[in-house]
Write a protein that holds these residues in place. Structure first.
Motif, mmCIF file in Angstrom:
data_model
loop_
_atom_site.group_PDB
_atom_site.id
_atom_site.type_symbol
_atom_site.label_atom_id
_atom_site.label_comp_id
_atom_site.label_asym_id
_atom_site.label_seq_id
_atom_site.Cartn_x
_atom_site.Cartn_y
_atom_site.Cartn_z
ATOM 1 N N GLN A 1 38.263 47.914 37.360
ATOM 2 C CA GLN A 1 38.277 46.458 36.603
ATOM 3 C C GLN A 1 39.134 46.562 35.085
ATOM 4 O O GLN A 1 39.804 45.690 34.931
ATOM 5 N N ILE B 1 42.232 43.861 34.547
ATOM 6 C CA ILE B 1 41.998 43.088 33.412
ATOM 7 C C ILE B 1 42.779 43.069 32.385
ATOM 8 O O ILE B 1 43.522 42.007 32.352
ATOM 9 N N ARG C 1 44.167 37.567 37.306
ATOM 10 C CA ARG C 1 43.298 39.104 37.335
ATOM 11 C C ARG C 1 42.607 38.808 38.796
ATOM 12 O O ARG C 1 42.185 37.788 39.164
ATOM 13 N N SER D 1 39.101 38.839 40.381
ATOM 14 C CA SER D 1 37.543 38.959 40.151
ATOM 15 C C SER D 1 36.889 39.286 41.163
ATOM 16 O O SER D 1 36.830 38.683 42.422
ATOM 17 N N ILE E 1 35.953 40.635 29.920
ATOM 18 C CA ILE E 1 35.815 39.798 30.859
ATOM 19 C C ILE E 1 35.669 38.421 30.300
ATOM 20 O O ILE E 1 35.997 37.545 31.097
ATOM 21 N N ASP F 1 38.643 35.963 29.642
ATOM 22 C CA ASP F 1 39.296 35.320 30.871
ATOM 23 C C ASP F 1 39.283 33.858 30.539
ATOM 24 O O ASP F 1 38.492 33.132 30.081
#
Length: 578
Positions: free
Chosen positions: A308, A312, A322, A324, A353, A356
């Motif tokens: 992750q 990301i 990205r 998810s 995160i 985003d």
């Protein structure tokens, strides 16, 4: 010159943004208004209309015409926070694509260059994304070989030791004891398994990368052999071993490869993780078959976290979408263990995160996240660079929202950038070419120029020296381009300051001091025109709340869109001073 002899200069064709805002357009591409406020500058060059359209048609056209970027931004500025959030959610598709660039350092560099010199139109380029950008692999032609043909048992053990000393403490997702056992079996019992061989090739390739400044044939052949083994296994369901091998390839490509190749491999790993069921705590939660039972929860957690993190930030850097994972049910933070700092990277993941673009965090949320990230204490240089990279990204996002940063926050940013430069130098001294080694110092140069205070400009020397040292050791086109671009940005900034000083000098020449008043009867020395300061009750240095930086600087870059920063247009050169 009298007003009667000067006509009002107007461009024959105005951009759509200036039309919507009813502003005078200078006709440049992009125009001054769009450059200053970071609007999209679009010209519609159609045939000139001979007459106005009927009134009824003009009233019906806006109902079906999507709003322009400037109109959306203007409506958002005039609306309440709730209305603004609703208006930004309905932007046209091309604006949604541009929103992906919100976290991109490359997009920020381009905007900074346009502000320093609007007549230039620098191309989008991922500067210093790593120190190589594929040049390490381009020196020779790789060849596929079995790993036992490429390396002896002793050499494999040495490269595995380098991997577990340099890479595993940061990206710890492999069981060292299992790898050691498999190495012995592979060279003694000749047990051949494609996925397992791909894992060993990936470990050995990273061991070569972190032990040699220049690549050798063995490193290139290891990377090629791992790639071919992985591609041969793509037709079979994903296993933990194959995912581990692919993730090792992603780490290598992030440090030494090209960005598109690395992003594609990273996206594939994310889909493989989902297909293998590594994001759920127990395989009983799904009726579909999975390979979740092959690995313990701790290893699965670490694989997911590292994958992750890489996906990301590669997506953010490139302004791409990205992958998810929406069905994560395992506890996300890994268990800390001696000599392992993967948890420090993992603790930054929630803030990453939230950046985003689809989540659209508010300015208050971004400021809170920035304050938290700046207050963290990281232990080793690679995680310090990860912390610094995240903080710089939060700064760029706040800049896009035209948020004024408090002086205390600015001071913490400068402390962290200092730590970031020192961390990059430490990584260079260890000859461990982590991908942030060149990227973070380059972004620090851009942010220091953007902050534009005495304290920030004083840090530029160390940041530029760091880039110069990296380019001297890892002498590649990527590091050379990063150093040249950073120097160009500093040069443009210097020219802007010189024009600003020249404008002030012209003003003083326009109103010279009166010789009668400045010549003293007892001293022939001329005054510099600052006699009015003698009437002050105390010296500036004794004023309790006086900040000389705020007094001297024309404005902080982050406040450019909100406080009406003065811009002097030098008509002879077209350079905007701010």
């Amino acid at each position: 010159m009298t007003p009667s002899t000067t006509g009002r200069k107007r461009s024959r064709l105005a951009c759509q943004t200036c039309r919507d805002l009813k502003r005078r357009c200078d006709g440049a591409r992009p125009c001054g208004t769009c450059v200053r406020f970071e609007y999209e500058c679009i010209y519609h060059e159609g045939k000139t209309r001979k007459g106005r359209r009927p009134q009824s048609l003009e009233h019906t056209a806006p109902a079906i015409k999507p709003p322009t970027p400037a109109a959306v931004r203007l409506m958002s500025a005039q609306a309440s926070p709730e209305e603004a959030a609703q208006s930004t959610s309905g932007v046209p598709p091309h604006n949604q694509a541009r929103s992906l660039e919100a976290n991109s350092g490359s997009a920020f560099v381009r905007k900074l260059a346009l502000r320093l010199d609007p007549k230039k139109n620098p191309r989008m380029h991922t500067f210093a994304w790593n120190a190589f950008l594929g040049s390490r692999q381009a020196k020779r032609i790789p060849v596929y070989h079995a790993i036992t043909e490429l390396l002896s048992l002793q050499r494999m053990q040495e490269l595995a030791t380098v991997y577990f000393q340099q890479v595993d403490p940061i990206y710890g997702f492999i069981d060292r004891h299992e790898v050691t056992r498999h190495i012995q079996l592979r060279w003694t019992a000749q047990m051949v398994q494609q996925a397992s061989d791909a894992v060993l090739c990936g470990i050995a390739a990273l061991g070569c990368l972190f032990s040699r400044v220049h690549s050798d044939q063995a490193e290139l052949d290891l990377v090629e052999s791992a790639r071919m083994l992985l591609e041969q296994s793509m037709s079979t369901p994903a296993t933990v071993t194959s995912i581990t091998a692919w993730l090792l390839r992603v780490v290598y490509l992030r440090v030494a490869g090209t960005h598109y190749e690395a992003w594609m491999a990273s996206s594939m790993v994310m889909h493989m993780i989902e297909a293998a069921g590594l994001t759920v705590e127990s395989s009983s939660e799904s009726a579909l078959p999975s390979t979740r039972q092959e690995v313990d929860s701790e290893t699965a957690r670490r694989i997911v976290l590292v994958a992750q993190h890489l996906n990301i930030w590669m997506s953010f850097d490139m302004g791409l979408t990205r992958v998810s994972l929406s069905n994560i049910s395992i506890a996300m933070l890994p268990t800390p263990r001696p000599g392992d700092y993967t948890y420090e990277i993992s603790e930054l993941l929630p803030f990453s995160i939230e950046l985003d673009p689809e989540r659209k965090p508010t300015a208050a949320e971004l400021e809170t996240a920035l304050h938290t990230v700046l207050s963290r204490a990281h232990s080793i240089p690679p995680t310090v660079l990860a912390q610094c990279n995240l903080a710089l990204c939060l700064c760029r996002r706040l800049r896009s929202l035209e948020v004024s940063l408090a002086e205390s926050i600015l001071q913490k940013i400068l402390v962290l950038t200092t730590n970031g430069i020192q961390a990059a130098q430490a990584i260079l001294a260890a000859r461990a070419p982590w991908h942030h080694m060149a990227y973070v110092p380059f972004q620090i140069v851009c942010v220091l120029l953007a902050i534009d205070t005495v304290s920030s400009i004083s840090q530029l020397r160390d940041a530029m020296q760091c880039l110069k040292d990296i380019s001297a050791v890892y002498n590649t086109k990527a590091t050379e381009d990063a150093l040249k671009t950073a120097r160009s940005l500093v040069l443009l900034h210097q020219r802007g300051k010189e024009m600003f000083a020249s404008a002030l000098s012209d003003i003083l020449k326009l109103c010279p001091a009166n010789p009668v008043d400045v010549v003293s009867e007892t001293s022939p020395t001329l005054s510099d025109g600052t006699e009015w300061m003698d009437g002050f009750p105390m010296d500036f240095s004794n004023l309790q709340y006086f900040d000389i930086e705020q007094f001297l600087n024309p404005g902080f870059f982050w406040n450019a869109g909100s406080n009406g920063m003065i811009m002097l247009n030098a008509s002879d050169t077209g350079v905007l001073i701010h």
